[in-house]
Write a protein that holds these residues in place. Sequence first.
Motif, mmCIF file in Angstrom:
data_model
loop_
_atom_site.group_PDB
_atom_site.id
_atom_site.type_symbol
_atom_site.label_atom_id
_atom_site.label_comp_id
_atom_site.label_asym_id
_atom_site.label_seq_id
_atom_site.Cartn_x
_atom_site.Cartn_y
_atom_site.Cartn_z
ATOM 1 N N CYS A 23 5.197 1.152 -4.339
ATOM 2 C CA CYS A 23 6.083 1.858 -3.532
ATOM 3 C C CYS A 23 5.680 3.477 -3.745
ATOM 4 O O CYS A 23 5.929 4.030 -2.798
ATOM 5 C CB CYS A 23 7.367 1.463 -3.939
ATOM 6 S SG CYS A 23 7.795 0.126 -2.940
ATOM 7 N N ASP A 24 5.580 3.896 -4.965
ATOM 8 C CA ASP A 24 5.348 5.416 -5.183
ATOM 9 C C ASP A 24 4.041 6.030 -4.559
ATOM 10 O O ASP A 24 4.216 6.746 -3.824
ATOM 11 C CB ASP A 24 5.588 5.684 -6.661
ATOM 12 C CG ASP A 24 6.835 5.738 -7.171
ATOM 13 O OD1 ASP A 24 8.035 5.579 -6.297
ATOM 14 O OD2 ASP A 24 7.134 5.630 -8.577
ATOM 15 N N GLU A 28 3.582 8.346 -1.172
ATOM 16 C CA GLU A 28 2.605 9.732 -1.352
ATOM 17 C C GLU A 28 1.729 9.603 -0.305
ATOM 18 O O GLU A 28 1.568 10.570 0.403
ATOM 19 C CB GLU A 28 2.000 9.569 -2.568
ATOM 20 C CG GLU A 28 1.054 10.824 -2.791
ATOM 21 C CD GLU A 28 1.524 11.987 -3.180
ATOM 22 O OE1 GLU A 28 0.640 13.043 -3.001
ATOM 23 O OE2 GLU A 28 2.608 11.979 -3.758
ATOM 24 N N VAL A 52 8.455 12.725 -0.815
ATOM 25 C CA VAL A 52 7.770 11.784 -1.455
ATOM 26 C C VAL A 52 8.877 10.689 -2.086
ATOM 27 O O VAL A 52 8.914 9.682 -2.011
ATOM 28 C CB VAL A 52 6.780 11.966 -2.346
ATOM 29 C CG1 VAL A 52 6.200 10.833 -3.179
ATOM 30 C CG2 VAL A 52 5.551 12.757 -1.714
ATOM 31 N N ALA A 53 9.799 11.458 -2.914
ATOM 32 C CA ALA A 53 10.865 10.415 -3.808
ATOM 33 C C ALA A 53 11.699 9.889 -2.711
ATOM 34 O O ALA A 53 11.763 8.669 -2.863
ATOM 35 C CB ALA A 53 11.629 11.407 -4.642
ATOM 36 N N ALA A 56 9.785 6.940 -1.108
ATOM 37 C CA ALA A 56 9.551 6.014 -2.085
ATOM 38 C C ALA A 56 10.732 5.089 -2.545
ATOM 39 O O ALA A 56 10.782 3.929 -2.217
ATOM 40 C CB ALA A 56 9.009 6.303 -3.606
ATOM 41 N N GLU A 57 11.782 5.557 -2.431
ATOM 42 C CA GLU A 57 13.140 4.854 -2.468
ATOM 43 C C GLU A 57 13.412 4.119 -1.208
ATOM 44 O O GLU A 57 13.701 2.799 -1.208
ATOM 45 C CB GLU A 57 14.172 5.805 -2.454
ATOM 46 C CG GLU A 57 15.891 5.044 -2.598
ATOM 47 C CD GLU A 57 15.619 3.959 -3.760
ATOM 48 O OE1 GLU A 57 16.237 3.059 -3.608
ATOM 49 O OE2 GLU A 57 15.084 4.171 -4.820
ATOM 50 N N ARG A 60 11.002 1.089 -1.514
ATOM 51 C CA ARG A 60 11.550 0.235 -2.483
ATOM 52 C C ARG A 60 12.597 -0.931 -1.795
ATOM 53 O O ARG A 60 12.554 -1.956 -1.914
ATOM 54 C CB ARG A 60 12.126 0.819 -3.894
ATOM 55 C CG ARG A 60 11.022 1.029 -4.802
ATOM 56 C CD ARG A 60 11.475 1.468 -5.971
ATOM 57 N NE ARG A 60 11.850 2.749 -6.103
ATOM 58 C CZ ARG A 60 11.144 3.948 -5.823
ATOM 59 N NH1 ARG A 60 9.856 3.752 -6.163
ATOM 60 N NH2 ARG A 60 11.544 5.136 -6.029
#
Length: 187
Positions: A23-24, A28, A52-53, A56-57, A60
């Motif tokens: 996922c990270d 990205e 990006v963070a 990523a969440e 997820r």
Amino acid sequence: MTTRPSPADAPGVRVRDMEPGDCDAVAEIRVRGWQAAYAGLVPQAYLDAMDVAREAELRRRSFAAGGPQVHAVSLAADSAVTGWACYGPCRDAGAPSGRSELYALYVHPERIGTGAGRALLSELTARAATAGFHEMALWVLRDNTRARRFYERAGFLPDGAEESSETGGAAVPEVRYVRTLSGPAAG
């Protein structure tokens, strides 16, 4: 998990199913992909605000919820995720039975031109055909000439459908491309 070697024109690239730990990297790739591909096509403030963070969440949560599932990521020889793509049933109202849709295809900007995008597209069109779909549609920004050339080389053609989506407060025109899946291989 399915892992397959890439087409001959993308040596060292492997395509496999996405895993939660990707996922990270996928976030990205998606954010950097948008920022590189859509500069000048969507408002810059929107691109600059992409995080990006936060992405990523979202990846997820989507992965944990089980849908719409990401079907493949591309891996380089060093096992780093270099691209990401997903497909599923076509979401267009009135779409013909048997039409799938390429929801997303992104390659890290530093890896464009390495064959990773062709490998992903080839894999997803093969998976869609195996799943019983007869054709695949996708939406691409009207003014994204690089992406349009990529899809045209892979056998996709515009079918005349156009619509605008709102991104960062601006109307962004898109065109639909369609390809028969029983025809020549993508790439």
